[in-house]
Design a protein around this motif. Structure first.
Motif, PDB file in Angstrom:
ATOM      1  N   ALA A  69      -4.610  15.431 -36.224  1.00 54.25           N
ATOM      2  CA  ALA A  69      -3.386  15.745 -36.204  1.00 54.25           C
ATOM      3  C   ALA A  69      -2.309  15.663 -37.164  1.00 54.25           C
ATOM      4  O   ALA A  69      -2.366  15.809 -38.707  1.00 54.25           O
ATOM      5  N   LYS A  70      -1.475  16.152 -36.593  1.00 57.22           N
ATOM      6  CA  LYS A  70       0.196  16.890 -37.849  1.00 57.22           C
ATOM      7  C   LYS A  70       0.992  15.292 -37.823  1.00 57.22           C
ATOM      8  O   LYS A  70       0.704  15.071 -39.843  1.00 57.22           O
ATOM      9  N   HIS A  71       0.536  14.521 -36.950  1.00 49.75           N
ATOM     10  CA  HIS A  71       1.249  12.874 -37.463  1.00 49.75           C
ATOM     11  C   HIS A  71       0.829  11.727 -37.887  1.00 49.75           C
ATOM     12  O   HIS A  71       1.270  11.257 -37.149  1.00 49.75           O
ATOM     13  N   ASN A  72      -0.752  12.132 -37.745  1.00 54.39           N
ATOM     14  CA  ASN A  72      -1.288  10.655 -38.299  1.00 54.39           C
ATOM     15  C   ASN A  72      -2.217  11.259 -39.037  1.00 54.39           C
ATOM     16  O   ASN A  72      -3.340  11.983 -39.503  1.00 54.39           O
ATOM     17  N   LYS A  73      -2.897   9.741 -39.427  1.00 49.70           N
ATOM     18  CA  LYS A  73      -4.122   9.460 -41.041  1.00 49.70           C
ATOM     19  C   LYS A  73      -4.560   8.228 -40.294  1.00 49.70           C
ATOM     20  O   LYS A  73      -3.757   7.643 -39.855  1.00 49.70           O
ATOM     21  N   VAL A  74      -5.765   8.670 -40.405  1.00 50.24           N
ATOM     22  CA  VAL A  74      -7.284   8.176 -40.210  1.00 50.24           C
ATOM     23  C   VAL A  74      -6.698   6.992 -42.032  1.00 50.24           C
ATOM     24  O   VAL A  74      -6.946   7.890 -42.951  1.00 50.24           O
ATOM     25  N   ILE A  75      -6.848   5.459 -41.578  1.00 47.57           N
ATOM     26  CA  ILE A  75      -7.502   5.140 -42.981  1.00 47.57           C
ATOM     27  C   ILE A  75      -8.245   3.665 -42.515  1.00 47.57           C
ATOM     28  O   ILE A  75      -9.002   4.023 -41.378  1.00 47.57           O
ATOM     29  N   VAL A  84     -12.794   2.148 -39.918  1.00 48.38           N
ATOM     30  CA  VAL A  84     -12.418   3.095 -39.385  1.00 48.38           C
ATOM     31  C   VAL A  84     -10.924   1.930 -39.144  1.00 48.38           C
ATOM     32  O   VAL A  84     -11.103   0.609 -38.238  1.00 48.38           O
ATOM     33  N   VAL A  85      -9.850   1.260 -39.530  1.00 41.38           N
ATOM     34  CA  VAL A  85      -9.074  -0.576 -39.668  1.00 41.38           C
ATOM     35  C   VAL A  85      -7.391   0.161 -39.093  1.00 41.38           C
ATOM     36  O   VAL A  85      -7.120  -0.280 -38.848  1.00 41.38           O
ATOM     37  N   ASP A  86      -7.474   1.223 -39.075  1.00 48.22           N
ATOM     38  CA  ASP A  86      -5.736   1.518 -39.360  1.00 48.22           C
ATOM     39  C   ASP A  86      -5.687   3.006 -38.797  1.00 48.22           C
ATOM     40  O   ASP A  86      -6.848   4.187 -39.692  1.00 48.22           O
TER      41      ASP A  86
END
Length: 102
Positions: A69-75, A84-86
């Motif tokens: 999405a526009k404002h999220n990063k999957v770490i 997937v941790v954060d």
């Protein structure tokens, strides 16, 4: 390859989905859910698709990130599976978010 969400990361994802529904409506939340599913499938097909996260270089594992999405990063990081941790809100102070994983 298997993709696994850590409990805290999944809780953040759920909180974000609920926020999107509350602020922007049901359709926006469904779009977020579908985009998440798309990212998951892309990572399963190509685990190293995300870039190595610059703020997490030098950690014991090679953390990677991919925009959701526009404002999220999957770490996440890759071992015998995708972990997937954060989820980072890109509008917040990145060093503060990175400190959680160091």
């Amino acid at each position: 390859m298997e993709l696994v969400w850590e409990t805290d990361a999944y809780s953040l994802w759920e909180d974000t989905a609920r926020y999107i529904e509350r602020e922007f409506g049901y359709i926006a939340m469904v779009d977020y859910i579908n985009e998440t599913a798309n990212i998951e499938q892309q990572l399963i097909n190509n685990p190293y698709l995300g870039i190595e996260e610059p703020l997490l270089k030098g950690c014991s594992v090679a953390f990677r990130s991919i925009v959701l999405a526009k404002h999220n990063k999957v770490i996440y990081f890759v071992t015998d599976r995708i972990n997937v941790v954060d989820i980072w809100d890109t509008r917040r102070e990145p060093k503060h978010q990175a400190a959680k994983l160091k």
